[in-house]
Scaffold this active site. Structure first.
Site, PDB file in Angstrom:
ATOM      1  N   GLU A 424       0.814  -1.213   0.000  1.00  0.00           N
ATOM      2  CA  GLU A 424       0.000   0.000   0.000  1.00  0.00           C
ATOM      3  C   GLU A 424       0.849   1.265   0.000  1.00  0.00           C
ATOM      4  OE1 GLU A 424      -3.408   0.241   2.496  1.00  0.00           O
ATOM      5  OE2 GLU A 424      -4.089  -1.786   2.053  1.00  0.00           O
ATOM      6  N   HIS A 706      -1.867  -1.572  10.617  1.00  0.00           N
ATOM      7  CA  HIS A 706      -1.395  -2.951  10.654  1.00  0.00           C
ATOM      8  C   HIS A 706      -0.222  -3.077  11.607  1.00  0.00           C
ATOM      9  CE1 HIS A 706      -3.282  -4.932   6.956  1.00  0.00           C
ATOM     10  NE2 HIS A 706      -3.741  -3.690   6.923  1.00  0.00           N
TER      11      HIS A 706
END
Length: 722
Positions: A424, A706
């Site tokens: 990402e 995350h």
């Protein structure tokens, strides 16, 4: 294969691309700011609620219409730029390979060969390599806000700083003085030392002088290694500071020549036969450095010989019982550090700022004496020590049951990190900032991976690239990118795929190259599309086999020895976990027969210590998890994990709702969707892989949703050291 060092094959095409993007960028930026002003993060909502004059709300109400007007005005230029930009994407290279020459310090240490660091003769006993994977959510700012994150460019710079500081921090050496005291844990990936001495990281030797937070915080280490302190302590009785040194001044007493006769550091006087640098009274029996007869005791202290007293006194600053930890500071940052420090709010304690050089160095010397001991610390010392968290068990800590390797929750990325896979990294400006930071530690980086427009994947237009990035301390020999053609919904707007790389990690005695294969990937994210992810896993295995075969082919007409494969590792965000009933199809995929998951017992069952890696976005800015140390502490606690991790949805809960504060039945330790898998099928005969450590990392707390994961893998060749 030639690696692509520029996006285009000619300077003319590169110029046209820059020109077209300069026309498109104003419209792109204004649209991003307009959407961002309409989506607030929980932190911004809290700040607005605490604003008595509603100044922040007023700014939004004024800026949004202004952005809209400017956006409409920029559309004609953006359309012209798009007409030029879109066809160019059909001939754009699928990735950008950049190399940053190692600095002088690394070259002096022999870490940097012609192609990079650590590429020397392959040791017969093998080597260990450290891998890490992290989803950093560097989407355009307006899209990142849907994950409760903002300010993408600043976060990109901070992500790079934290990773670099964590990986380049000193490696800790532990000396256990008592054979009965083995209950100790230090910062991540500590190793046992054979004696008490000042040691450095495996790949980083401390410099003489280093700066922590600017010119005002300059620290100078002594030119010689002092056995009492580790990094420039000002209260050392043997090693004075620069301002106290002189031709006739003794560092052990303040009255100069009056006590010269009794001082063991002076050469004048007949009573200078003692070798003790600590006491000045000449009473050897009272000093732990002396003994009057043969006694059993400690024999590893570099300041005395075999005859030390069995019960060292707590007054001796050199010799104490318990555990001694020696830590060296890493090399200084070659450039001035930026002032930004993550998503921390003003007023946070200094210990929580792990983006700073002070926090990342973990520069302290601890002494646990028989009476509780004291702490001798340098100026470059944390106010508190981030612990390496572990799941407890009887006997040796950091291991669970019959587990053959250590596992931990760490507030830092592992020291001496070799390979880093990121997902990402979509925003172009963020890619540049992150790459600049990573290049201060990793010489080799593959970035800007993927395709834009219509070319390369399918008929669907790609607004975003793959978001993949791979950084390595070893030379990259070959690389390939493949795009998944079956994306659906909003996921199809990004060119998600797989990045394959072949790295050179050494050379055998027979002049054979020792190589490793890395795969970085990011699978389809939409829940319920298990069939899409399984198709992508099939393609991942197929492409990986094709890449290994093509990259191992020998050039025609040349006789080259076959490469020796040391490892084959897959890293990435697979967007399914091993506990959810909705992910049963992926859990039983053939991927897990060819590759091993260190955290997995079998389909649908993780090991008890395995931790979820997906954080609940609604709690990212809570004080309890705002820093790496606080998030680490929360992850140690079962209730904390239930509060801040995303768990597989239950029948009594809507999948889209937040789990925070709900008392619902939860399975496992959260959704573990970030993986590091390894295979030993392509290894040489008699070679063996063994996991040394596996870590769940909290260092990116507050700047991504995350947890990161890391694994240290040892490669044994079965040969004996000559």
């Amino acid at each position: 294969m030639v690696l692509h060092i520029t996006p285009y094959s000619s300077a003319c095409l590169h110029f046209l691309d820059g020109l077209s993007w300069s026309l498109v960028f104003p419209c792109y930026w204004l649209l991003d700011r307009l959407l961002a002003s309409c989506v607030a993060t929980s932190l911004e909502k809290r700040q607005r609620s605490q604003d008595p004059c509603s100044f922040l709300t007023l700014c939004v109400l004024i800026s949004a219409p202004l952005y809209l007007l400017l956006l409409l005005a920029s559309l004609p230029l953006a359309l012209l730029g798009f007409i030029i930009w879109a066809p160019l994407q059909a001939i754009r290279q699928p990735y950008l390979y950049t190399y940053h020459r190692p600095d002088k310090h690394q070259a002096e240490q022999g870490q940097a060969g012609p192609g990079g660091i650590g590429v020397g003769e392959w040791r017969p006993q093998g080597r260990s390599f450290c891998f890490s994977s992290a989803n950093v959510c560097l989407l355009p700012d307006s899209l990142a806000r849907f994950n409760n994150l903002s300010d993408t460019h600043r976060r990109a710079r901070e992500v790079g700083k934290r990773i670099r500081n964590g990986a380049s921090r000193p490696q800790i050496k532990i000396y256990i003085d008592s054979p009965t005291n083995t209950s100790i844990s230090a910062a991540s990936f500590s190793s046992l030392a054979t004696g008490f001495r000042r040691t450095s990281s495996l790949d980083h030797r401390p410099d003489q002088t280093h700066t922590t937070n600017g010119p005002a915080d300059t620290e100078t280490e002594p030119l010689t290694e002092c056995p009492i302190h580790s990094s420039g302590a000002t209260d050392c009785p043997v090693h004075p500071t620069a301002g106290d040194q002189g031709a006739s001044e003794c560092p052990l007493h303040s009255d100069g020549a009056d006590t010269t006769v009794d001082c063991p550091l002076h050469t004048a006087g007949p009573n200078n036969s003692s070798n003790c640098p600590i006491h000045t009274s000449g009473e050897a029996p009272d000093c732990p450095m002396h003994s009057t007869g043969p006694q059993s005791g400690h024999h590893d202290c570099p300041m005395h010989g075999e005859g030390t007293q069995p019960n060292p006194t707590p007054d001796c600053p050199l010799h104490t019982s318990g555990v001694q930890i020696s830590i060296s500071a890493p090399e200084p940052d070659p450039q001035v550090e930026e002032a930004e420090t993550g998503n921390h709010r003003p007023g946070e304690q200094a210990g929580g700022d792990t983006g700073s050089m002070t926090a990342s160095r973990e520069s302290l010397a601890r002494y646990h004496g028989s009476d509780g001991g004291g702490v001798i610390s340098s100026n470059n010392t944390l106010s508190h020590v981030p612990r390496t968290s572990i799941f407890k068990r009887p006997g040796r800590k950091r291991r669970h049951g019959d587990e053959s390797f250590d596992h931990e929750i760490s507030a830092f990325f592992p020291a001496n990190l070799d390979f880093l896979a990121l997902q990402e990294v979509f925003d172009h400006g963020s890619t540049t900032r992150l790459r600049q930071q990573l290049h201060r530690y990793f010489p080799y980086v593959l970035s800007d991976v993927g395709r834009y427009g219509w070319k390369g994947c399918c008929s669907r237009f790609k607004f975003l690239n793959s978001g993949l990035m791979l950084a390595s301390r070893y030379p990259i020999l070959d690389a390939r990118y493949e795009c998944y053609p079956n994306g659906r919904g909003e996921d199809a707007l990004a060119a998600k795929g797989a990045l394959f790389a072949k790295v050179h990690v050494g050379t055998s005695h027979q002049e054979q190259r020792v190589v490793g294969y890395l795969t970085c990937t990011h699978l389809h994210a939409i829940e319920g599309d298990a069939s899409v992810r399984c198709e992508q896993l099939d393609l991942l295995l197929q492409w990986g086999a094709e890449f290994r075969q093509s990259s191992s082919q020998q050039p025609e007409g040349e006789k080259v020895l076959e490469d020796l494969v040391a490892f084959d590792v897959i890293l990435g965000d697979l967007n399914f976990d091993n506990c959810s009933s909705e992910d049963k199809l992926e859990q039983q995929h053939a991927l897990f027969t060819q590759y091993k998951d260190p955290c997995r017992l079998g389909p649908g069952e993780d090991k008890p210590w395995a931790l979820g890696t997906l954080l609940d976005p609604s709690g990212l800015y809570d004080d309890e998890v705002s820093s790496p140390e606080s998030l680490q502490k929360v992850m140690e606690n079962e209730e904390g994990r239930k509060e801040y991790l995303v768990f597989p949805p239950s029948k009594s809960q809507c999948p889209a709702s937040s789990q925070k504060g709900r008392k619902i039945p939860l399975k496992g330790n959260g959704r573990r969707i970030d993986y590091i898998l390894y295979s030993d099928e392509s290894l040489q005969q008699d070679w063996k892989l063994d996991i040394e450590e596996f870590s769940f990392i909290t260092q990116l707390a507050g700047i991504t949703d995350h947890l990161s994961v890391a694994m240290r893998l040892a490669v044994f060749t079965g040969e004996e050291e000559p």
